[in-house]
Design an enzyme around this catalytic site. Structure first.
Site, PDB file in Angstrom:
ATOM      1  CD  GLU A  96      -3.073  -0.798   0.087  1.00 55.37           C
ATOM      2  OE1 GLU A  96      -3.208   0.336  -0.414  1.00 55.37           O
ATOM      3  OE2 GLU A  96      -3.765  -1.769  -0.273  1.00 55.37           O
TER       4      GLU A  96
ATOM      5  CG  ASN B 195      -0.900   5.218  -1.098  1.00 58.48           C
ATOM      6  OD1 ASN B 195      -1.746   4.789  -1.870  1.00 58.48           O
ATOM      7  ND2 ASN B 195      -1.140   5.362   0.192  1.00 58.48           N
TER       8      ASN B 195
ATOM      9  NE  ARG C  14      -5.124   3.126  -6.685  1.00 58.33           N
ATOM     10  CZ  ARG C  14      -4.458   1.989  -6.762  1.00 58.33           C
ATOM     11  NH1 ARG C  14      -4.488   1.296  -7.870  1.00 58.33           N
ATOM     12  NH2 ARG C  14      -3.781   1.545  -5.749  1.00 58.33           N
TER      13      ARG C  14
END
Length: 148
Positions: free
Chosen positions: A46, A50, A105
């Site tokens: 994650e 990002n 997303r």
């Protein structure tokens, strides 16, 4: 036991898997459980995703840097980009908030990272990038735990 490493790579989506696997290999001396490995890989995934998608818009040129320290049974890790930065960190950390809805997303990255880590902090500056820092403590290795 104390160990430390730094890994830098180009901001392309394929390198998310590289980061996940490299960091998983780095923590193997802690003898993590399958659940701990899964949670740790998810946090790394994650944070790196990002940086690649939101920090650099998958530019394929900029660098993402991970720095990790193992101290006893705790891992402290930072994932850093020098990209766009986050306009409102508090808002970005709210569940379901996303700046990329057209990319499908979900806006759950920070929520997931928080739930799987012992602590999570995000520092960001517009035009200067973002640093995601987290800590995760792993179960102490015992002879009984090796029998799992």
């Amino acid at each position: 036991m104390r160990n430390e490493m730094t890994l830098s790579f180009v901001a392309i989506e394929e390198n998310e898997a590289l980061a996940r696997m490299a960091m998983t290999c780095f923590i193997t001396p802690l003898d993590p459980t399958l659940e701990e490995i899964s949670e740790f890989k998810t946090i790394v995934s994650e944070a790196v995703t990002n940086a690649i998608i939101h920090g650099y818009n998958c530019d394929g040129e900029s660098m993402v840097t991970i720095h990790a320290i193992i101290d006893e049974n705790k891992v402290t890790m930072t994932v850093e980009d020098k990209g766009e930065g986050i306009f409102d960190v508090q808002q970005a950390m709210e569940p379901m908030f996303t700046t990329k809805p057209l990319m499908e997303r979900s806006g759950m990255g920070f929520t997931i990272m928080e739930s799987f880590s012992d602590s999570l902090s995000v520092e960001s500056s517009i035009g200067n990038g973002t640093v995601v820092r987290f800590e995760k403590t792993f179960s102490p290795v015992t002879e009984a735990s090796r029998m799992r």
